[in-house]
Design a protein around this motif. Structure first.
Motif, PDB file in Angstrom:
ATOM      1  N   THR A  89       0.928  -1.148  -0.019  1.00 25.13           N
ATOM      2  CA  THR A  89       0.560   0.067   0.115  1.00 25.13           C
ATOM      3  C   THR A  89       0.757   0.725  -0.122  1.00 25.13           C
ATOM      4  OG1 THR A  89      -0.294  -0.202   2.393  1.00 25.13           O
ATOM      5  CG2 THR A  89      -1.739  -1.071   1.222  1.00 25.13           C
ATOM      6  N   TRP A  90       0.576   2.818  -0.849  1.00 26.82           N
ATOM      7  CA  TRP A  90       0.818   4.010  -0.872  1.00 26.82           C
ATOM      8  C   TRP A  90       0.645   4.452   0.624  1.00 26.82           C
ATOM      9  CZ3 TRP A  90       4.681   6.259  -3.199  1.00 26.82           C
ATOM     10  CH2 TRP A  90       4.306   8.203  -2.765  1.00 26.82           C
ATOM     11  N   LEU A  91       1.682   5.601   1.013  1.00 32.30           N
ATOM     12  CA  LEU A  91       1.094   6.289   2.351  1.00 32.30           C
ATOM     13  C   LEU A  91       1.384   7.504   1.463  1.00 32.30           C
ATOM     14  CD1 LEU A  91       2.956   4.720   5.712  1.00 32.30           C
ATOM     15  CD2 LEU A  91       0.949   4.053   4.154  1.00 32.30           C
ATOM     16  N   PRO A  92       0.941   8.620   2.087  1.00 34.92           N
ATOM     17  CA  PRO A  92       1.353  10.059   1.551  1.00 34.92           C
ATOM     18  C   PRO A  92       1.813  10.510   2.603  1.00 34.92           C
ATOM     19  CG  PRO A  92      -1.292   9.516   2.824  1.00 34.92           C
ATOM     20  CD  PRO A  92      -0.941   8.582   2.397  1.00 34.92           C
ATOM     21  N   GLY A  93       2.757  11.611   2.905  1.00 35.89           N
ATOM     22  CA  GLY A  93       3.700  11.627   3.825  1.00 35.89           C
ATOM     23  C   GLY A  93       4.623  12.934   2.693  1.00 35.89           C
ATOM     24  N   THR A  94       5.777  13.581   3.239  1.00 35.61           N
ATOM     25  CA  THR A  94       6.716  13.414   2.894  1.00 35.61           C
ATOM     26  C   THR A  94       7.997  13.158   3.773  1.00 35.61           C
ATOM     27  OG1 THR A  94       6.190  15.422   2.130  1.00 35.61           O
ATOM     28  CG2 THR A  94       8.413  15.675   1.951  1.00 35.61           C
ATOM     29  N   VAL A  95       9.405  12.218   3.076  1.00 28.49           N
ATOM     30  CA  VAL A  95       9.984  11.610   3.548  1.00 28.49           C
ATOM     31  C   VAL A  95      10.712  12.486   4.826  1.00 28.49           C
ATOM     32  CG1 VAL A  95      10.505   9.367   2.630  1.00 28.49           C
ATOM     33  CG2 VAL A  95      11.584  11.805   2.045  1.00 28.49           C
ATOM     34  N   ALA A  96      11.078  11.997   5.759  1.00 25.37           N
ATOM     35  CA  ALA A  96      11.882  13.153   6.923  1.00 25.37           C
ATOM     36  C   ALA A  96      13.242  13.306   6.036  1.00 25.37           C
ATOM     37  CB  ALA A  96      12.205  12.769   7.977  1.00 25.37           C
ATOM     38  N   ALA A  97      13.845  13.024   4.935  1.00 30.94           N
ATOM     39  CA  ALA A  97      14.995  13.746   4.534  1.00 30.94           C
ATOM     40  C   ALA A  97      14.523  14.646   3.453  1.00 30.94           C
ATOM     41  CB  ALA A  97      15.072  12.271   3.287  1.00 30.94           C
ATOM     42  N   ASP A  98      13.695  14.776   3.226  1.00 34.99           N
ATOM     43  CA  ASP A  98      13.434  16.275   2.829  1.00 34.99           C
ATOM     44  C   ASP A  98      12.319  16.817   2.955  1.00 34.99           C
ATOM     45  OD1 ASP A  98      14.327  15.834   0.162  1.00 34.99           O
ATOM     46  OD2 ASP A  98      11.877  13.975  -0.543  1.00 34.99           O
ATOM     47  N   ALA A  99      11.259  16.580   4.015  1.00 36.32           N
ATOM     48  CA  ALA A  99      11.009  17.531   5.070  1.00 36.32           C
ATOM     49  C   ALA A  99      11.585  17.996   6.261  1.00 36.32           C
ATOM     50  CB  ALA A  99       9.635  17.238   6.074  1.00 36.32           C
ATOM     51  N   ASP A 100      12.196  17.147   6.873  1.00 37.47           N
ATOM     52  CA  ASP A 100      13.497  17.874   8.021  1.00 37.47           C
ATOM     53  C   ASP A 100      12.465  18.273   9.287  1.00 37.47           C
ATOM     54  OD1 ASP A 100      15.444  18.066   9.572  1.00 37.47           O
ATOM     55  OD2 ASP A 100      15.709  20.268   8.984  1.00 37.47           O
ATOM     56  N   PRO A 101      11.742  17.295   9.888  1.00 36.20           N
ATOM     57  CA  PRO A 101      11.347  17.909  11.342  1.00 36.20           C
ATOM     58  C   PRO A 101      12.761  17.616  12.761  1.00 36.20           C
ATOM     59  CG  PRO A 101      11.789  14.999  11.206  1.00 36.20           C
ATOM     60  CD  PRO A 101      11.941  16.014  10.002  1.00 36.20           C
ATOM     61  N   SER A 102      13.504  17.672  12.023  1.00 30.70           N
ATOM     62  CA  SER A 102      14.754  17.605  12.923  1.00 30.70           C
ATOM     63  C   SER A 102      14.206  18.248  14.699  1.00 30.70           C
ATOM     64  CB  SER A 102      16.316  17.587  12.828  1.00 30.70           C
ATOM     65  OG  SER A 102      16.136  18.957  12.207  1.00 30.70           O
ATOM     66  N   GLY A 103      13.704  19.454  14.303  1.00 27.92           N
ATOM     67  CA  GLY A 103      13.538  20.524  15.290  1.00 27.92           C
ATOM     68  C   GLY A 103      11.914  20.336  16.397  1.00 27.92           C
ATOM     69  N   SER A 104      11.319  19.632  15.957  1.00 25.98           N
ATOM     70  CA  SER A 104       9.906  19.464  15.914  1.00 25.98           C
ATOM     71  C   SER A 104       9.740  18.215  17.334  1.00 25.98           C
ATOM     72  CB  SER A 104       9.001  19.017  14.935  1.00 25.98           C
ATOM     73  OG  SER A 104       7.403  18.394  15.203  1.00 25.98           O
ATOM     74  N   ASP A 105      10.043  19.287  18.556  1.00 24.57           N
ATOM     75  CA  ASP A 105       9.041  18.690  20.009  1.00 24.57           C
ATOM     76  C   ASP A 105       7.951  17.136  19.602  1.00 24.57           C
ATOM     77  OD1 ASP A 105      10.584  19.607  20.955  1.00 24.57           O
ATOM     78  OD2 ASP A 105       9.970  21.052  22.604  1.00 24.57           O
ATOM     79  N   ALA A 106       7.093  17.444  18.525  1.00 23.67           N
ATOM     80  CA  ALA A 106       5.493  17.102  18.445  1.00 23.67           C
ATOM     81  C   ALA A 106       5.912  15.827  17.343  1.00 23.67           C
ATOM     82  CB  ALA A 106       4.869  17.450  17.197  1.00 23.67           C
ATOM     83  N   PHE A 107       7.198  16.045  16.481  1.00 22.01           N
ATOM     84  CA  PHE A 107       7.972  14.940  15.866  1.00 22.01           C
ATOM     85  C   PHE A 107       8.598  13.621  16.671  1.00 22.01           C
ATOM     86  CE2 PHE A 107      10.964  12.562  13.417  1.00 22.01           C
ATOM     87  CZ  PHE A 107      10.341  11.648  12.274  1.00 22.01           C
ATOM     88  N   ALA A 108       9.463  14.541  17.547  1.00 21.44           N
ATOM     89  CA  ALA A 108      10.091  13.435  18.788  1.00 21.44           C
ATOM     90  C   ALA A 108       9.252  12.598  19.566  1.00 21.44           C
ATOM     91  CB  ALA A 108      11.084  14.514  19.470  1.00 21.44           C
ATOM     92  N   GLU A 109       8.148  13.589  19.751  1.00 19.12           N
ATOM     93  CA  GLU A 109       7.038  12.699  20.791  1.00 19.12           C
ATOM     94  C   GLU A 109       6.152  11.192  20.312  1.00 19.12           C
ATOM     95  OE1 GLU A 109       4.437  15.576  21.207  1.00 19.12           O
ATOM     96  OE2 GLU A 109       5.244  16.844  23.314  1.00 19.12           O
ATOM     97  N   GLY A 110       6.007  11.712  18.705  1.00 16.05           N
ATOM     98  CA  GLY A 110       5.277  10.740  17.892  1.00 16.05           C
ATOM     99  C   GLY A 110       6.384   9.591  17.505  1.00 16.05           C
TER     100      GLY A 110
END
Length: 280
Positions: A89-110
């Protein structure tokens, strides 16, 4: 595709650009993705690997709190392609290599919530298989020696050798838990600064509890990294072992992909910088 899966013959097929090193990815319509192995090996052996990955992916999908690809079909060699291949199955979203969530606490929590869910999954008595990362750190000495030799002129090798001498001695205390095994930026999806899915789940299996902590160094800056550590209640030893596995992976990526895959090489160097900064 048309011969083996005529039910999809009317769907658009689009190749996807990726920094991945194992599979070429093609999107089929809106809801499916085909993965074609890039390395030619014996077809029967490759099929056995794909079948194991299907079982692991299906098992992870049953326990994950976040969207993950689910196996759909296995394709056979044909039409000029000599290897078996897979559809999921295909999943929507942007890979972190492109989106760079490195500064997001919410991403870290997930990310912490995802890792915690895997840790809680039943190993059913299984133990680490002995392949790749996730067992005994010192068993990687030969590979690390190669990495240091190949990294001369590219990295600060004397300092990195000292770091490995410390890491390889870290004792193991925790029992194996279920782990993703490869939480790098190209395998994590981001939407709105939050974790929205996880890819490449075929390596799901038992390993060192610290293994999935590589994500703290591959994916996060200092502040969000602390958020992940606190959410998982990592003690000092587990945290250091996670850093050690990230170091082992990053050392290989930095030199091995320096010319063939600059994105992977840059990830390795960035991770090494984060690890060294944390030890100053």
């Amino acid at each position: 595709m048309q011969e083996q899966f005529p039910e999809w013959s009317g769907k658009a097929i689009r190749p996807l650009s990726s920094a991945g090193t194992v599979n070429a990815i093609f999107r089929i319509g809106e809801n499916l993705a085909a993965r074609f192995p890039l390395r030619l090996t014996d077809a029967s052996e490759a099929l056995a690997v794909l079948e194991q990955e299907v079982r692991a992916s299906a098992e992870l999908a049953r326990v994950s709190r976040f969207p993950v690809p689910e196996p759909v079909a296995l394709g056979k060699p044909g039409a000029g392609y000599p290897m078996p291949w897979s559809v999921q199955t295909w999943l929507p979203g942007t890979v972190a290599a492109d989106a760079d969530p490195s500064g997001s606490d919410a991403f870290a929590e997930g990310l912490a919530a995802f890792i915690a869910t895997l840790r809680d999954a039943d190993t059913r008595g299984r133990l680490f298989s002995g392949g790749n990362r996730g067992g005994v750190l010192a068993h990687h000495d030969d590979w690390m020696a190669t990495c240091f030799e190949e990294s001369e002129g590219l990295l600060d090798v004397p300092r990195l050798r000292e770091v490995w001498r410390h890491f390889r001695e870290l004792p193991r205390t925790g029992a194996d838990v279920m782990s993703h095994g490869d939480l790098i930026p190209g395998n994590v999806l981001v939407t709105g600064g939050r974790l929205s899915g996880v890819l490449d789940t075929g390596g799901f299996g038992p390993a060192d509890p610290a293994l999935d902590l590589v994500s703290a160094w591959h994916l996060l800056r200092r502040g969000p990294r602390d958020v992940l550590r606190q959410a998982l209640a990592c003690d000092d030893l587990e945290w250091e072992r996670g850093k050690a596995w990230a170091f082992e992976q990053a050392m290989g990526a930095a030199w091995y992909y320096a010319e063939s895959n600059p994105t992977m090489s840059a990830m390795g160097r960035r991770t090494l910088d984060r690890i060294l900064d944390s030890m100053d």
